[in-house]
Design a protein around this motif. Sequence first.
Motif, PDB file in Angstrom:
ATOM      1  N   GLN A 294     -34.290  22.694  -6.808  1.00  0.00           N
ATOM      2  CA  GLN A 294     -33.429  22.684  -8.270  1.00  0.00           C
ATOM      3  C   GLN A 294     -32.174  22.038  -8.044  1.00  0.00           C
ATOM      4  N   VAL A 295     -31.887  21.551  -6.837  1.00  0.00           N
ATOM      5  CA  VAL A 295     -30.814  20.791  -6.571  1.00  0.00           C
ATOM      6  C   VAL A 295     -31.170  19.429  -6.101  1.00  0.00           C
ATOM      7  N   ASP A 296     -30.163  18.639  -6.296  1.00  0.00           N
ATOM      8  CA  ASP A 296     -30.276  17.234  -5.400  1.00  0.00           C
ATOM      9  C   ASP A 296     -29.049  17.201  -4.721  1.00  0.00           C
ATOM     10  N   ILE A 297     -29.044  17.389  -3.426  1.00  0.00           N
ATOM     11  CA  ILE A 297     -28.070  17.365  -2.557  1.00  0.00           C
ATOM     12  C   ILE A 297     -28.036  15.916  -2.097  1.00  0.00           C
ATOM     13  N   ASN A 298     -29.030  14.953  -2.228  1.00  0.00           N
ATOM     14  CA  ASN A 298     -28.948  13.788  -1.808  1.00  0.00           C
ATOM     15  C   ASN A 298     -28.304  12.643  -2.105  1.00  0.00           C
ATOM     16  N   VAL A 299     -26.834  13.268  -2.274  1.00  0.00           N
ATOM     17  CA  VAL A 299     -25.855  12.190  -2.728  1.00  0.00           C
ATOM     18  C   VAL A 299     -25.169  11.709  -1.536  1.00  0.00           C
ATOM     19  N   HIS A 300     -24.172  10.899  -1.800  1.00  0.00           N
ATOM     20  CA  HIS A 300     -23.466  10.475  -0.727  1.00  0.00           C
ATOM     21  C   HIS A 300     -22.810  11.624   0.139  1.00  0.00           C
ATOM     22  N   PRO A 301     -22.963  11.291   1.786  1.00  0.00           N
ATOM     23  CA  PRO A 301     -22.459  12.318   2.485  1.00  0.00           C
ATOM     24  C   PRO A 301     -21.108  12.846   2.125  1.00  0.00           C
ATOM     25  N   THR A 302     -20.286  12.265   1.690  1.00  0.00           N
ATOM     26  CA  THR A 302     -18.755  12.660   1.840  1.00  0.00           C
ATOM     27  C   THR A 302     -18.482  12.970   0.432  1.00  0.00           C
ATOM     28  N   LYS A 303     -19.219  12.881  -0.464  1.00  0.00           N
ATOM     29  CA  LYS A 303     -19.046  13.263  -1.945  1.00  0.00           C
ATOM     30  C   LYS A 303     -19.529  14.712  -1.985  1.00  0.00           C
ATOM     31  N   GLN A 304     -18.869  15.371  -2.966  1.00  0.00           N
ATOM     32  CA  GLN A 304     -19.056  16.804  -2.959  1.00  0.00           C
ATOM     33  C   GLN A 304     -19.780  17.292  -4.199  1.00  0.00           C
ATOM     34  N   GLU A 305     -20.182  16.011  -5.079  1.00  0.00           N
ATOM     35  CA  GLU A 305     -20.749  16.359  -6.417  1.00  0.00           C
ATOM     36  C   GLU A 305     -22.363  16.654  -6.031  1.00  0.00           C
ATOM     37  N   ILE A 306     -22.867  17.416  -6.859  1.00  0.00           N
ATOM     38  CA  ILE A 306     -24.046  17.755  -7.001  1.00  0.00           C
ATOM     39  C   ILE A 306     -24.911  17.580  -8.463  1.00  0.00           C
ATOM     40  N   LYS A 307     -26.228  17.556  -7.998  1.00  0.00           N
ATOM     41  CA  LYS A 307     -26.970  17.656  -9.411  1.00  0.00           C
ATOM     42  C   LYS A 307     -27.738  18.788  -9.579  1.00  0.00           C
ATOM     43  N   PHE A 308     -27.770  19.513 -10.707  1.00  0.00           N
ATOM     44  CA  PHE A 308     -28.698  20.536 -10.800  1.00  0.00           C
ATOM     45  C   PHE A 308     -29.873  19.985 -11.577  1.00  0.00           C
ATOM     46  N   GLU A 309     -31.086  20.662 -11.632  1.00  0.00           N
ATOM     47  CA  GLU A 309     -32.199  20.507 -12.407  1.00  0.00           C
ATOM     48  C   GLU A 309     -31.859  20.865 -13.836  1.00  0.00           C
ATOM     49  N   ASP A 310     -31.199  22.014 -13.790  1.00  0.00           N
ATOM     50  CA  ASP A 310     -30.779  22.308 -15.307  1.00  0.00           C
ATOM     51  C   ASP A 310     -29.440  22.968 -15.096  1.00  0.00           C
ATOM     52  N   GLU A 311     -28.414  22.151 -15.309  1.00  0.00           N
ATOM     53  CA  GLU A 311     -26.986  22.493 -15.509  1.00  0.00           C
ATOM     54  C   GLU A 311     -26.299  23.570 -16.374  1.00  0.00           C
ATOM     55  N   LYS A 312     -27.019  23.179 -17.564  1.00  0.00           N
ATOM     56  CA  LYS A 312     -26.758  24.294 -18.677  1.00  0.00           C
ATOM     57  C   LYS A 312     -26.862  25.685 -18.203  1.00  0.00           C
ATOM     58  N   ILE A 313     -28.195  25.909 -17.599  1.00  0.00           N
ATOM     59  CA  ILE A 313     -28.483  27.337 -17.058  1.00  0.00           C
ATOM     60  C   ILE A 313     -27.433  27.736 -16.034  1.00  0.00           C
ATOM     61  N   VAL A 314     -27.286  26.878 -15.216  1.00  0.00           N
ATOM     62  CA  VAL A 314     -26.408  27.323 -14.162  1.00  0.00           C
ATOM     63  C   VAL A 314     -24.860  27.575 -14.618  1.00  0.00           C
ATOM     64  N   TYR A 315     -24.625  26.852 -15.673  1.00  0.00           N
ATOM     65  CA  TYR A 315     -23.077  27.295 -16.469  1.00  0.00           C
ATOM     66  C   TYR A 315     -23.180  28.432 -16.948  1.00  0.00           C
ATOM     67  N   ALA A 316     -24.165  28.734 -17.798  1.00  0.00           N
ATOM     68  CA  ALA A 316     -24.225  30.167 -18.438  1.00  0.00           C
ATOM     69  C   ALA A 316     -24.374  31.179 -17.482  1.00  0.00           C
ATOM     70  N   PHE A 317     -25.044  31.022 -16.638  1.00  0.00           N
ATOM     71  CA  PHE A 317     -25.184  31.919 -15.506  1.00  0.00           C
ATOM     72  C   PHE A 317     -23.956  32.536 -14.774  1.00  0.00           C
ATOM     73  N   ILE A 318     -23.119  31.355 -14.406  1.00  0.00           N
ATOM     74  CA  ILE A 318     -21.910  31.518 -13.841  1.00  0.00           C
ATOM     75  C   ILE A 318     -20.714  32.303 -14.749  1.00  0.00           C
ATOM     76  N   GLN A 319     -20.649  31.692 -15.909  1.00  0.00           N
ATOM     77  CA  GLN A 319     -20.053  32.279 -16.843  1.00  0.00           C
ATOM     78  C   GLN A 319     -20.068  33.793 -17.085  1.00  0.00           C
ATOM     79  N   ALA A 320     -21.387  34.054 -17.235  1.00  0.00           N
ATOM     80  CA  ALA A 320     -21.699  35.501 -17.628  1.00  0.00           C
ATOM     81  C   ALA A 320     -21.457  36.395 -16.619  1.00  0.00           C
TER      82      ALA A 320
END
Length: 616
Positions: A294-320
């Motif tokens: 569900q996560v794409d960590i295959n970004v640049h090695p020194t970058k700390q960004e991340i891509k989620f399959e469904d970012e909105k769900i992760v947001y709602a989950f964390i907030q709640a």
Amino acid sequence: MPDIIQLLPDNIANQIAAGEVIQRPASAVKELLENAVDAGASEIKLVINDAGKSLIQVIDNGKGMSETDARMSFERHATSKIKNIEDLFRIKTMGFRGEALASIAAVAQVELKTKKAEDETGTYIEIENSVVKKQELIASANGTSIAMKNLFFSVPARRNFLKSNAAEMRHIVDEFIRVALSFPEIFFSVISNGQEIFHLEKGTLKQRIVQILGDSLNAKLVSVHENTDYMNIYGFVGKPEAAKKTRGDQYFFVNNRFIKSAYLNHAVMSAYQEMIAADSFPLYVLFVDLDPAQVDINVHPTKQEIKFEDEKIVYAFIQAAVKHSLAQFSITPTLDFDLDPSIQQLDAVSKPFTTEQKNETASSSLYQTFTQKNQAHFIERDNTSELKHWREFYEPRIPEAGSRNLETSNEQLIINNDQISSLGLQTSDFGITIQLHNTYIIAQNNRGFILINQQLAHERILYERYVAASHGKAIAAQRSLFPVTLQLSTQDAILLTDLMNDLNDLGYLIEPFGKDAFIVQGTPADVLEGNEKSAIENLLEQFKHFSSDMKFSKRERLIRSLAWQHSIKPGIALAEKEMETLIEELFNCSQPNIAPNGNPTYIEFKKDYLEKLFGK
Ligand code: ADP
Ligand code: MG
């Protein structure tokens, strides 16, 4: 014409690639620590000399490498962690690109010692500029030790690009802390120039957070813990009172990998809405675990960004999850203070989730599983307790009328220094002075009146005084009768050491006093005896707040922090005499009309403008 394209020699290709992976000592520290973690170590020691410029060594008791693997590990794209493209979506290790050791070997002199538990002998390899200098069998402890010396010795341009030792050390400590927080079950020790600066016993996450971020947090952490089929979240958030002026202590980890995400940060911030001042930052150390697919960590090695399959769900989950934890904490008996009534009334805290609400707010099945398991968004009201109004404690907003005037009548308002001085505004011009809301001062003169912001005016006065101090007019320190000792987090200790000389000129007599400890022998006269400790802690916070502003030098940031810190804050009542002195000192400044941050210190209202307002 001959053909002109050639393959780059390996060492040059590696050096170019290294530029991406190893930007500074801290990036090498991160890679080596992660390799030790991936090797299953339970004890990891990091040794640093000269902020990593001369030595970075990581010693682990992990699984070690065979002789062949040891040699292979320095090849580019050599990894034991993935074999095919599908593996990319099942990654459980920190590394997987097989670039780190190759990059390190391209830009430093590397010595590797490694031994597997089941082998009789270990392997020693010395490598420099990607060229193996020595390889032999040796007796060695189980596990791996990698020492990299003289980083960028072969790339002087990169070496010159490095910052001061203090700055590079801060980066190293930041990286170290991120790894140490994710693996509380691993023992860590950090030795810098022969001194052990971290000694972190194995323990729980809470113990690890307290070990690293400071004992004072122990009573200020609220646990967060929610599990669903889709994702889990666990960790700790700070009680509102632990919120700080800087965003320093905010850590998000996804599958144990430290990430930066403004979006997810917003989710946490929104859970604190109305609980903390708008310009402050809650502490959090949160771990989100979800299926690696569900996560794409295959970004640049020194970058700390991340891509989620469904970012909105992760947001709602964390907030709640964070809201839920904060709400639970507010009904525990160890309650330190009560919720503001306006927060009590928010649906999120006052009502349990109903089925309708659930269906309304959550169309996704994930969100439903989450909310079904957790219907505890409910706070019992305690009518007997005195409800404090939190917001009263925070800086009042600029009154409406003032801002409206500013917008509508620019031509009437004189907030430009040149105009004022050319109009000859003098202290002696002012007659009656009045304080409003313990925040503003109205001072009348024969042309009208000026409305002074007491804090901004005082900041200007102090700022000019400190600038003068840093140009030789050192501020006298007042020696404390009872010198105070100060125990800081390692991060803050490094920062304070860095600032110590400048602080001495500004009237703070501070001396090192053992590990991460300092003794305060004296402070400027305006710091009350007994307040030394909080004065310095606040100063460090404020300094970090300004640290993001790279356009200022260290000294300038320190001066601005001090000016802010010692300024008279809103809410402080002033006697007539104090107001007069403030006004007098303000107009003795070389730039009385603007605060160091660029805002006006006062606004002038002229009589003819006042008349116009009333239609004359
Ligand atoms: P990656 O971690 O992405 O696989 P590295 O260049 O960091 O790439 O390391 C290459 C390989 O060397 C790793 O896959 C691992 O097999 C081995 N290795 C590196 N460091 C260690 C260590 N401390 N202990 C055991 N093996 C290690
Ligand atoms: Mg690695």
